[in-house]
Design a protein around this motif. Structure first.
Motif, PDB file in Angstrom:
ATOM      1  N   GLU A 162      15.490   4.995   4.733  1.00  0.00           N
ATOM      2  CA  GLU A 162      14.691   5.974   4.250  1.00  0.00           C
ATOM      3  C   GLU A 162      15.175   7.142   3.603  1.00  0.00           C
ATOM      4  O   GLU A 162      14.843   7.938   2.532  1.00  0.00           O
ATOM      5  CB  GLU A 162      13.671   6.332   5.527  1.00  0.00           C
ATOM      6  CG  GLU A 162      12.449   7.523   5.233  1.00  0.00           C
ATOM      7  CD  GLU A 162      11.711   7.421   6.269  1.00  0.00           C
ATOM      8  OE1 GLU A 162      10.466   7.809   6.089  1.00  0.00           O
ATOM      9  OE2 GLU A 162      11.963   7.184   7.449  1.00  0.00           O
ATOM     10  N   GLU A 211       7.337  -7.606  10.147  1.00  0.00           N
ATOM     11  CA  GLU A 211       7.061  -6.238  10.404  1.00  0.00           C
ATOM     12  C   GLU A 211       8.137  -5.491  10.837  1.00  0.00           C
ATOM     13  O   GLU A 211       8.510  -4.252  10.551  1.00  0.00           O
ATOM     14  CB  GLU A 211       5.765  -5.941  10.942  1.00  0.00           C
ATOM     15  CG  GLU A 211       4.458  -6.703  10.292  1.00  0.00           C
ATOM     16  CD  GLU A 211       3.312  -6.589  11.337  1.00  0.00           C
ATOM     17  OE1 GLU A 211       3.407  -6.406  12.266  1.00  0.00           O
ATOM     18  OE2 GLU A 211       2.221  -6.470  10.431  1.00  0.00           O
ATOM     19  N   GLU A 212       8.922  -6.176  11.832  1.00  0.00           N
ATOM     20  CA  GLU A 212      10.021  -5.659  12.659  1.00  0.00           C
ATOM     21  C   GLU A 212      11.353  -5.285  11.638  1.00  0.00           C
ATOM     22  O   GLU A 212      11.594  -4.123  11.557  1.00  0.00           O
ATOM     23  CB  GLU A 212      10.490  -6.486  13.437  1.00  0.00           C
ATOM     24  CG  GLU A 212      11.628  -5.890  14.479  1.00  0.00           C
ATOM     25  CD  GLU A 212      12.010  -6.851  15.670  1.00  0.00           C
ATOM     26  OE1 GLU A 212      13.208  -6.980  15.793  1.00  0.00           O
ATOM     27  OE2 GLU A 212      10.826  -7.251  16.392  1.00  0.00           O
ATOM     28  N   GLU A 213      11.362  -6.303  10.647  1.00  0.00           N
ATOM     29  CA  GLU A 213      12.344  -6.015   9.640  1.00  0.00           C
ATOM     30  C   GLU A 213      12.093  -4.906   8.628  1.00  0.00           C
ATOM     31  O   GLU A 213      12.875  -4.246   8.295  1.00  0.00           O
ATOM     32  CB  GLU A 213      12.604  -7.431   8.724  1.00  0.00           C
ATOM     33  CG  GLU A 213      13.215  -8.434   9.541  1.00  0.00           C
ATOM     34  CD  GLU A 213      13.504  -9.685   8.715  1.00  0.00           C
ATOM     35  OE1 GLU A 213      13.553  -9.664   7.540  1.00  0.00           O
ATOM     36  OE2 GLU A 213      13.446 -10.931   9.258  1.00  0.00           O
ATOM     37  N   LEU A 214      10.814  -4.906   8.345  1.00  0.00           N
ATOM     38  CA  LEU A 214      10.448  -3.873   7.752  1.00  0.00           C
ATOM     39  C   LEU A 214      10.645  -2.326   8.040  1.00  0.00           C
ATOM     40  O   LEU A 214      11.194  -1.445   7.569  1.00  0.00           O
ATOM     41  CB  LEU A 214       8.908  -3.787   7.237  1.00  0.00           C
ATOM     42  CG  LEU A 214       8.208  -2.822   6.445  1.00  0.00           C
ATOM     43  CD1 LEU A 214       8.850  -2.792   5.127  1.00  0.00           C
ATOM     44  CD2 LEU A 214       6.712  -2.921   6.447  1.00  0.00           C
ATOM     45  N   GLU A 215      10.385  -2.205   9.464  1.00  0.00           N
ATOM     46  CA  GLU A 215      10.694  -0.844  10.078  1.00  0.00           C
ATOM     47  C   GLU A 215      12.019  -0.698  10.161  1.00  0.00           C
ATOM     48  O   GLU A 215      12.471   0.384  10.010  1.00  0.00           O
ATOM     49  CB  GLU A 215       9.849  -1.117  11.623  1.00  0.00           C
ATOM     50  CG  GLU A 215       8.568  -1.055  11.395  1.00  0.00           C
ATOM     51  CD  GLU A 215       7.798   0.043  10.958  1.00  0.00           C
ATOM     52  OE1 GLU A 215       8.148   1.353  10.917  1.00  0.00           O
ATOM     53  OE2 GLU A 215       7.065   0.061   9.992  1.00  0.00           O
ATOM     54  N   GLU A 216      12.892  -1.734  10.451  1.00  0.00           N
ATOM     55  CA  GLU A 216      14.141  -1.602  10.358  1.00  0.00           C
ATOM     56  C   GLU A 216      14.667  -1.042   9.324  1.00  0.00           C
ATOM     57  O   GLU A 216      15.681  -0.161   8.970  1.00  0.00           O
ATOM     58  CB  GLU A 216      15.063  -2.905  10.831  1.00  0.00           C
ATOM     59  CG  GLU A 216      14.808  -3.115  12.443  1.00  0.00           C
ATOM     60  CD  GLU A 216      15.692  -4.634  12.717  1.00  0.00           C
ATOM     61  OE1 GLU A 216      16.232  -4.971  11.801  1.00  0.00           O
ATOM     62  OE2 GLU A 216      15.277  -4.954  13.917  1.00  0.00           O
ATOM     63  N   LYS A 246      13.194   0.219   6.723  1.00  0.00           N
ATOM     64  CA  LYS A 246      12.624   1.709   6.579  1.00  0.00           C
ATOM     65  C   LYS A 246      13.600   2.830   7.230  1.00  0.00           C
ATOM     66  O   LYS A 246      14.018   3.809   6.523  1.00  0.00           O
ATOM     67  CB  LYS A 246      11.363   1.718   6.916  1.00  0.00           C
ATOM     68  CG  LYS A 246      10.182   1.453   6.083  1.00  0.00           C
ATOM     69  CD  LYS A 246       8.914   1.734   6.498  1.00  0.00           C
ATOM     70  CE  LYS A 246       7.723   1.363   5.670  1.00  0.00           C
ATOM     71  NZ  LYS A 246       6.381   1.770   6.131  1.00  0.00           N
ATOM     72  N   SER A 247      13.974   2.731   8.414  1.00  0.00           N
ATOM     73  CA  SER A 247      14.601   3.623   9.464  1.00  0.00           C
ATOM     74  C   SER A 247      16.239   3.544   8.602  1.00  0.00           C
ATOM     75  O   SER A 247      16.692   4.750   8.484  1.00  0.00           O
ATOM     76  CB  SER A 247      14.704   3.125  10.525  1.00  0.00           C
ATOM     77  OG  SER A 247      15.470   1.914  10.919  1.00  0.00           O
ATOM     78  N   GLU A 248      16.772   2.551   8.119  1.00  0.00           N
ATOM     79  CA  GLU A 248      18.117   2.274   7.774  1.00  0.00           C
ATOM     80  C   GLU A 248      18.091   3.117   6.205  1.00  0.00           C
ATOM     81  O   GLU A 248      19.116   3.618   5.843  1.00  0.00           O
ATOM     82  CB  GLU A 248      18.511   1.144   7.372  1.00  0.00           C
ATOM     83  CG  GLU A 248      19.752   0.681   7.021  1.00  0.00           C
ATOM     84  CD  GLU A 248      20.081  -0.699   6.888  1.00  0.00           C
ATOM     85  OE1 GLU A 248      21.006  -0.964   6.204  1.00  0.00           O
ATOM     86  OE2 GLU A 248      19.713  -1.319   7.603  1.00  0.00           O
TER      87      GLU A 248
END
Length: 129
Positions: free
Chosen positions: A94, A83-88, A90-92
């Protein structure tokens, strides 16, 4: 002397030699076979019971519970890392993803307009001919 096959019915008058007779046809052989079958069934039952006893023992079940809890903890950690990798990610990515979606929408609208214009031109040319 007539040889006797398993398909040949044996009557009291038919002579049977020891070489041609089947040993399982004697009452002693039948009893011995039944006793052996009962012993093998009893051995199978004891093996099943001892296996069930081991698998249902408190020590085994406690250890199995501990292993499953450890597996759950490691899976929870893996899920959190994913989940942390997913959020990273997404931010990179998006802004790039939004830009690509916007460009795709514009291109598809442009193609639709050009197709409609080509259809209208074809209809007009078809009527004039």
């Amino acid at each position: 002397e007539t040889p006797v096959s398993p398909e040949t019915p044996v009557s009291p008058e038919t002579p049977v030699s020891p070489e041609t007779s089947d040993s399982s046809e004697t009452p002693e052989a039948d009893e011995q076979t039944e006793v052996e079958d009962e012993k093998s069934e009893a051995d199978d039952g004891e093996a099943t019971l001892s296996t069930d006893d081991i698998l249902n023992s408190p020590a085994f079940l406690n250890r199995k519970l501990q292993v499953l809890k450890d597996d759950m903890v490691s899976l929870d950690e893996s899920i959190a890392a994913a989940e942390e990798e997913l959020e990273e990610g997404k931010s990179e990515w998006e802004s790039s993803i939004k830009q690509l979606k916007f460009e795709e929408k514009q291109i598809s609208e442009r193609f639709e307009k050009s197709n409609k214009a080509a259809d209208t031109t074809a209809k007009v040319e078809g009527k004039c001919v």
